[in-house]
Design a protein around this motif. Structure first.
Motif, PDB file in Angstrom:
ATOM      1  N   GLU A 165     -25.610  86.230-124.920  1.00 26.40           N
ATOM      2  CA  GLU A 165     -27.046  86.126-125.225  1.00 26.40           C
ATOM      3  C   GLU A 165     -27.334  86.716-126.600  1.00 26.40           C
ATOM      4  N   SER A 168     -26.287  84.399-129.456  1.00 27.52           N
ATOM      5  CA  SER A 168     -27.221  83.298-129.633  1.00 27.52           C
ATOM      6  C   SER A 168     -28.517  83.753-130.310  1.00 27.52           C
ATOM      7  N   LEU A 169     -29.053  84.871-129.833  1.00 25.88           N
ATOM      8  CA  LEU A 169     -30.358  85.303-130.332  1.00 25.88           C
ATOM      9  C   LEU A 169     -30.258  85.915-131.740  1.00 25.88           C
ATOM     10  N   ALA A 208     -23.440  79.481-133.299  1.00 29.10           N
ATOM     11  CA  ALA A 208     -24.695  80.224-133.200  1.00 29.10           C
ATOM     12  C   ALA A 208     -25.258  80.619-134.567  1.00 29.10           C
TER      13      ALA A 208
END
Lengths: 659, 659
Positions: A165, A168-169, A208
């Motif tokens: 996560e 990705s962020l 990403a």
């Protein structure tokens, strides 16, 4: 120094670590031995830090996300001159009370930025620190907070969902000052990484939007060159470092045993032979130690320049900067809450619990610009964005992070924000999804970080979305967590009080738990005192005689208790209602207060749309409970309260049965 | 039928969903309207299923991971002829008691494979189903279990860490019969996906070794062609379907409001105009319904052929297949445990708690081949692999899944294994990391799935790894979860008893909690009865008079209680010890038994190296507790017990103080 001269510095890390681990009888040699050169390049040539002022706000942050390799960190801190990490402490590695604990435990005063160990958390904390840096940099300008955040990370951190996560962020947000060093040693605790992963990890980062560099992690010059490139790139950087786990110990290097197999004295001796390190255990030769200490002094010019910049600020800017750094709240913040509370106390409109929190927070936007709200794709139903701007790759002054449906990294980001300092993080989702961020919440509690975990949709009151979305066990599971304040206000007045408590609570996290549904006001009329601060209080006293019944409730069930009291009083039963917005605060009151509130000898009925676990401590020998005993159902909220028997009639019947 | 003729079938889904959502006053139209064509292609041309035998073991599995779009599933089930999903049930969507709940709730009898809603869980369940299929296919051959697993998935599921873990692990394991349909509508609850994600999702799957197809999700022929390709490819497949959220409703389609904004009667009318659907609400014209019902009958030849294959099996193979499908245990399994227990009862060696579980499980390998063990990169310290082979892309007969450091997908995989049937899943990690898989555990409890969650390192007994690795609040948080058996055995004898309980418990999950450290035997001598089955029992009665003190303990603290009893008896205080391996089972006993065990009127002291929350229900008005009140520390286990006062002396002192 050139790389060849730096090699002995890396070996100093290696042997301090080996010696401490052998002495302790256990430890994880894989990381300190595998990442010694990487650490040497970073700490001697790039990291901005000052062992004499470890909490310098503009220091680069360094996070050892693979925290089991803690001896790497302790070696670095000792060698660069952090006083608290003395050689004696290193020798006491893993002993009770030692600064050198099994895993790093947060202590900014000795250079340990966060507690790490549960995998994936550290890199997500580092991500949060990079968000804090970008935000504060935008807010204050003038190079007051303008630093990099570096993290060391192993395969495990990158396998964990929270790590994914984060990748990705962080890529989405383009946090260019975040630099990860991946210890690509191809070994985990189970053995070869081939047992559990086939993907090209570097390529995953690339997808990403990260800047990816691949190097030999034992080549100090290559590491240093990669760091230079990383610092210049506007994207977050992954430096993938090919390493040999446990490097230097012939028996285990490059093997599964390199990770954490018990080392023997003979292993230390064999390593000395292999690497040409003739010095006795814990002995760092003077020139090498001196070189390390010099590295620790390397940022002095930066430090002085920063001090000068701070001193040159206009007084009010300097004061504001120092205020947020200290985590102090500005004059006037309480008045905002008090004004809201007065209005709420004079307004008999029932309002959705979560909206009261949203209203309060919106009123705080100007006076508490240090608030950063993270929310997991529930902006509309939780409504805490309002006048905030989004924090984006383009707008670093935004204080609202759209985290996407990624609760876990949201919580861990909040920890990183809090650990960074200068900001007050909120993390916002439905209570049913608190489980997704629970590992981060546990670390917030363990670290004592003042994160505000805000939750909506706190019971079967959620209604037709059904049991997946209806917490029943979660209040109990949060109350089980040490050092976590769990606040569940009954109406808008208590909401203001609970926010006042949460904002002034700085030694640990708070969970603020709000209903989705409209809450009938129970605290009408002017009440200046923050009654919630005592955790529980008599909301309505018994009338017409000695108290016979005590109804104890929290949140949305307080109004049921009030109606039940009216019914019981109507039947001639003197009944008191106790509102209990925060058990932890109530438990901290003196015995006399607790006794006066609980009404010993009275029949007590606990009322909460949740499981009973924990309630018995307040109910005494003549206690009853009206609540849930299993999961909820899909249906209208009112129908569910009726179905599960959380009703005025049920409370009255229970009280009468016990009388 | 060709695609043009199929379009009305897709519209039938659309309007049933719209009508139900308008009638309910809420719902999530985004998925059923956006994925109607995808569902039509899958259910009319590919899915192998039989509405007349919904639990057919060889059916393809279909999971709606974006469970908020539940009306899509209900529409499909109704249209294809699942009797339980009548039009009346559809009309009662979201009403209390309706089969059509807000989110799908597991009910294999009406075609709902798993409960979905918390995002990411469904695709991870589907992954588990694909593992079960591969394993059973390898075990039984002969086309008994030889099916695909399909899942619909939205952006949220793929943002969640558990989804990312699944992508990585499913790619690694090469589960070619797993096919995901991504509803690529570029909208989440917050609005545009651009708010929270920039990466190329399809590329991320590609990195993980998936077969990726990108198509127009409203082109039924393209979807069908993609499914054909997916079925032929040996890799797991992602069919990335570009869709328009809420397609068909002019006011909301392609917009944020398409996700779940409240629909009005006018929206339904406008959709009818736009799509040329002149039929009244809930009216599916006969030819269209007939076509759907025909689709529901499409797999009849497959079904008959499968029945014939089953019937043709040698009797013992057929019996074995039917046994595992029914979740029944074979003759002789108890004897394995009883034999272990007898040996343990005659052996006074203290053994690490987790090793006793490992020994027991290894003894069960032959008799229970349906056990599949998932472990999160802790093979060595938990030791449950032993004689098992790894389940890999090459060896589907292996029953040990190296999950990597991915606890969350491990737990959700276990749920998928259990929901699939034919296997008994174990999920194994340290207790401190149970939080990482807690959202999956909650769903196991909610669904009533017989997953065995096995945990090691259950207290401060972990020692020097420190507080990040030492559970203190986790027993309480697990006990708070409805429908979860929490078993914490005191020694090898209780370990065997607890495993017997867990294996026979089929209406919900069990958490089996073991110590890392060696546990002194407390149940020496022959004892045939499974005393743990009553949850708590008198392990040692008071002697020399009426019982004055009752010491209640679990797990590693039972031996402390026994030593304290000896000391108190030595001081002339008649003292009983109650071992409480499972609170939930004890709570289910009758009042007389509970009272006899707890000893009303005696001084009671609870002893557990964990927080007190929940203990008060057993301690009465003269109760005390010896345990933890905060997090642990790094240090040797013995030093920590001493430091935190969980000692024989402390128990004795507490008991005497209360007397």
């Amino acid at each position: 120094m050139n790389p060849i001269e730096l090699q002995p510095l890396a070996h100093a890390i290696r042997f301090l670590s080996i010696d401490a681990i052998v002495r302790a009888g256990e430890g994880h040699q894989g990381v300190p031995l595998g990442m010694a050169e990487i650490a040497t390049a970073l700490f001697t040539q790039h990291l901005k830090f000052n062992p004499e002022d470890p909490a310098w706000p503009d220091r680069d942050r360094f996070v050892l996300s693979n925290g089991h390799g803690s001896m790497l960190l302790y070696s670095l801190l000792h060698l660069t001159g952090y006083q608290e990490i003395s050689l004696d402490q290193v020798r006491r590695f893993r002993k009770l009370g030692a600064a050198c604990a099994g895993h790093p435990e947060i202590d900014p005063a000795c250079g340990i930025e966060v507690t790490t160990g549960p995998l994936g958390q550290g890199i997500a904390n580092a991500f949060g620190m990079a968000v804090a840096e970008a935000y504060l940099n935008a807010k204050f300008g003038a190079g007051l907070v303008d630093h990099f955040t570096y993290a060391f990370v192993g395969d495990g951190c990158l396998q964990e969902g929270v790590g994914q996560e984060m990748i990705s962020l962080a890529g989405h947000l383009g946090l260019g000052k975040l630099v990860l060093f991946w210890d690509d040693n191809r070994i985990t605790d189970d053995g070869s990484t081939e047992l559990s992963i086939s993907e090209n990890v570097a390529a995953r980062f690339g997808v990403a939007g990260w800047h990816v560099l691949e190097i030999d992690g034992h080549d100090i010059a290559a590491v240093s060159a990669a760091i230079k490139l990383a610092k210049r790139d506007s994207r977050p950087s992954l430096i993938a470092c090919r390493t040999v786990i446990g490097r230097g110990i012939p028996r285990v290097q490059g093997q599964r045993a390199g990770h954490s197999a018990q080392l023997q004295v003979e292993d230390a001796a064999a390593a000395r032979d292999l690497l040409g390190w003739p010095y006795p255990p814990f002995d760092v030769p003077e020139p090498i130690l001196a070189a390390w200490r010099a590295a620790g002094q390397r940022s002095r010019p930066d430090y002085s320049a920063w001090k000068a910049r701070l001193a040159a600020l206009p007084a009010h800017e300097k004061a504001e900067f120092e205020r947020v750094q200290a985590g102090e709240l500005p004059p006037g913040w309480r008045e905002v809450l008090h004004a809201y509370k007065r209005r709420a106390a004079g307004d008999d409109t029932a309002r959705p619990g979560i909206h009261t929190s949203a209203e309060i927070n919106d009123l705080l936007v100007d006076i508490l610009p240090e608030r950063i709200v993270g929310c997991a794709d529930l902006e509309a139903p939780t409504s805490h964005k309002r006048s905030l701007q989004a924090f984006t790759a383009q707008n670093r002054a935004g204080a609202y992070v759209h985290c996407g449906v990624r609760e876990h990294v949201m919580g861990a980001m909040a920890n990183g924000l809090a650990a960074h300092g200068g900001v007050i993080p909120l993390a916002l989702t439905y209570l049913a999804f608190s489980d997704y961020e629970r590992p981060a919440m546990r670390l917030a509690a363990l670290m004592g970080l003042p994160v505000k975990f805000v939750f909506s949709h706190d019971s079967i009151g959620v209604g037709t979305n059904g049991p997946t979305h209806q917490p029943v066990e979660i209040l109990a599971s949060l109350r089980a967590m040490p050092n976590m304040l769990v606040l569940r206000p009954a109406d808008a007045v208590e909401a203001a009080e609970c926010w006042e408590i949460a904002l002034e609570h700085r030694s640990g996290p708070s969970s603020l738990v709000f209903a989705r549904q409209a809450l009938a006001p129970v605290r009408q009329g002017q009440q200046d005192e923050n009654l919630s601060r005592r955790g529980a209080y008599v909301l309505a006293a018994a009338e017409g005689g000695e108290r016979a019944v005590t109804l104890l409730a929290t949140g949305s069930e307080v109004s049921i208790a009030m109606d039940a009291r009216r019914a019981l009083q109507g039947q001639g039963v003197p009944t008191a209602v106790v509102s209990m917005p925060c058990w932890e605060l109530f438990d901290a009151q003196d015995a006399a207060y607790r006794s006066a509130v609980l009404g010993p000898g009275t029949v007590r009925v606990g009322i909460e749309a949740a499981v009973r676990l924990g309630w018995d401590q307040y109910l005494g020998s003549r206690g009853g409970f009206v609540g849930m005993s299993g999961f909820g159902l899909s249906g209208a909220a009112e129908a569910l309260y009726e179905h599960f028997g959380i009703t005025v009639a049920a409370v009255v019947a229970q009280a009468r049965r016990l009388l």
